[in-house]
Design an enzyme around this catalytic site. Structure first.
Site, short mmCIF file in Angstrom:
data_model
loop_
_atom_site.label_atom_id
_atom_site.label_comp_id
_atom_site.label_asym_id
_atom_site.label_seq_id
_atom_site.Cartn_x
_atom_site.Cartn_y
_atom_site.Cartn_z
N SER A 237 56.37 29.39 -27.64
CA SER A 237 55.69 30.56 -28.22
C SER A 237 54.41 30.89 -27.46
CB SER A 237 55.35 30.31 -29.69
OG SER A 237 56.52 30.18 -30.46
N HIS B 2 59.08 35.31 -28.18
CA HIS B 2 60.13 34.69 -27.38
C HIS B 2 60.99 35.81 -26.78
CE1 HIS B 2 60.00 30.32 -28.69
NE2 HIS B 2 59.05 30.91 -29.41
N HIS C 76 65.78 28.00 -32.56
CA HIS C 76 65.16 27.06 -33.48
C HIS C 76 66.10 26.74 -34.65
CE1 HIS C 76 61.78 29.09 -31.49
NE2 HIS C 76 61.10 27.98 -31.66
N TYR D 10 65.18 26.38 -37.69
CA TYR D 10 64.81 27.16 -38.86
C TYR D 10 65.39 28.57 -38.85
CZ TYR D 10 61.09 29.21 -35.91
OH TYR D 10 60.39 29.85 -34.91
N GLU D 11 65.87 29.04 -37.70
CA GLU D 11 66.50 30.36 -37.63
C GLU D 11 67.89 30.36 -38.26
OE1 GLU D 11 65.71 32.67 -33.81
OE2 GLU D 11 65.25 30.61 -33.19
N ALA E 6 54.10 25.58 -28.69
CA ALA E 6 52.86 25.79 -29.43
C ALA E 6 52.89 24.86 -30.62
CB ALA E 6 52.77 27.24 -29.88
N MET F 24 57.83 22.84 -34.59
CA MET F 24 59.18 23.08 -35.11
C MET F 24 60.23 23.17 -34.00
SD MET F 24 58.01 26.12 -37.72
CE MET F 24 56.44 25.99 -38.60
N SER F 25 60.00 22.49 -32.88
CA SER F 25 60.95 22.60 -31.77
C SER F 25 60.87 21.38 -30.87
CB SER F 25 60.62 23.87 -30.94
OG SER F 25 59.37 23.72 -30.28
N ASN G 72 46.31 25.94 -33.25
CA ASN G 72 45.51 25.95 -34.48
C ASN G 72 45.23 24.51 -34.88
OD1 ASN G 72 48.55 26.04 -35.33
ND2 ASN G 72 47.49 25.22 -37.13
N HIS H 209 51.22 33.08 -37.16
CA HIS H 209 51.93 33.20 -35.90
C HIS H 209 51.14 34.04 -34.88
CE1 HIS H 209 55.41 32.64 -33.40
NE2 HIS H 209 55.57 33.95 -33.23
#
Length: 339
Positions: free
Chosen positions: A62, A95, A119, A121-122, A149, A256-257, A280, A314
């Site tokens: 990301s 992306h 991902h 989560y997609e 990220a 998450m990846s 963050n 995001h």
């Protein structure tokens, strides 16, 4: 009684038939190696010979799609993911969702860039999430360089810092969502691959050398650390309690990846180097309590502002990626040039 015995016999026969049909169906399905080989065959029909067997694959996370600018413009070949057999369409903002072949650095090393990733989560299966990694192996890739990220759990990390990963916590995998679950793909690797050596030590040494060279030529306050990445399924950002738990477990960053790709890359025998960009700082403080005397008399808006301090979003992730892009590009270019 005779009727019950007959019914039981029919049930047993049906169960056996269903199991047999299921096994036959599984045997008829093409393996991941077969599907990856078909994809590579499709790509090589259109690739010039000098790009058909890239040595290095780079996954752009990301906000880090700018890494594609490192690829020499002359002779560069690109495909949208949806135009590549087996690749899912990218749905995440930031992306681009494209496959880029070309050369990089003064030594003209052939590379393939995955600008964006699929991902879990997609809604994708782990098989789909890691399919591009398997394609890289069949292409002949020797080294995978992955970026992402991530939220910073380590209090020493600042937004914009870079973390060279040296280990991970596969939270999703520990509860069953593992990329190697199911029948082992013998064409790629063994049934029980070790992961204690997943993060190549010589590549991490090269990363430090390259970072020192970059800082000498382009001074900056940005720091590079080395740490542990916690992989969670997403898509929600972590609660404060979850961040404290992950920190107590030894994680320095969370995202998450990346980990499923790393596992499949190591299963396939590829060397791995991975970086997280801290976009963050995770909120580790406990939530304000409803009976806190210092909060009495505040308006609903003031209370909402107090509770939202440090909340990740995001857009923040993408902005931090833009600001760190130049340093990340310089680091990657130096590393690839020495492989």
């Amino acid at each position: 009684m005779e009727l019950l015995n007959h019914a039981a016999h029919l049930y047993h026969s049906f169960s056996h038939l269903s199991h047999s049909l299921s096994e036959a169906h599984d045997e008829m399905l093409p393996t991941a190696f077969h599907r990856a080989t078909e994809t590579v065959t499709h790509l090589r029909r259109k690739l010039p010979q000098h790009l058909a067997t890239p040595r290095v694959a780079i996954v752009c996370g990301s906000g880090l799609g700018g890494l594609v600018d490192l690829v020499d413009a002359e002779g560069r070949e690109e495909w949208k993911y949806e135009d590549v057999p087996g690749f899912p369409k990218s749905t995440v903002v930031g992306h681009a969702g494209k496959l880029v072949f070309g050369t990089m650095s003064e030594t003209k090393i052939p590379v393939v860039l995955l600008v964006g990733r699929a991902h879990f989560y997609e809604g994708h299966s782990m098989d789909t999430v890691t399919f591009a990694t398997r394609v890289c192996k069949v292409l002949g890739v020797e080294t995978m360089l992955l970026t992402n990220a991530a939220g910073g759990l380590n209090s020493a990390y600042e937004v914009g810092d870079i973390v060279c990963l040296n280990d991970h916590l596969n939270l999703a995998g520990l509860v069953g969502f593992h990329p190697l679950r199911g029948q082992n793909e013998e064409d790629f690797g063994v049934r029980f691959p070790p992961l204690s050596d997943a993060y190549d030590l010589s590549l991490r040494q090269l990363a430090y050398t390259s970072w020192q060279q970059l800082r000498t030529q382009q001074p900056s306050n940005r720091k590079m650390h080395e740490g542990v990445y916690a992989f969670v399924a997403g898509p929600t950002y972590e609660t404060r309690a979850e961040c404290r738990m992950l920190s107590n477990l030894g994680a320095d960053v969370v995202g998450m990846s990346t980990v499923p790709e790393i596992i499949v890359a190591r299963h396939s025998g590829m060397r791995v180097l991975a970086f997280s960009l801290v976009t963050n700082k995770a909120v580790l403080d406990s939530v304000p309590k409803g009976d806190d005397p210092s909060l009495q008399g505040l308006s609903r808006e003031q209370l909402a502002e107090r509770l939202s301090r440090g909340v990740a979003n995001h857009e923040e992730v993408l902005e931090a990626g833009k600001q760190a892009a130049i340093d990340m590009q310089g680091l990657v270019l130096r590393i690839v040039g020495q492989l």
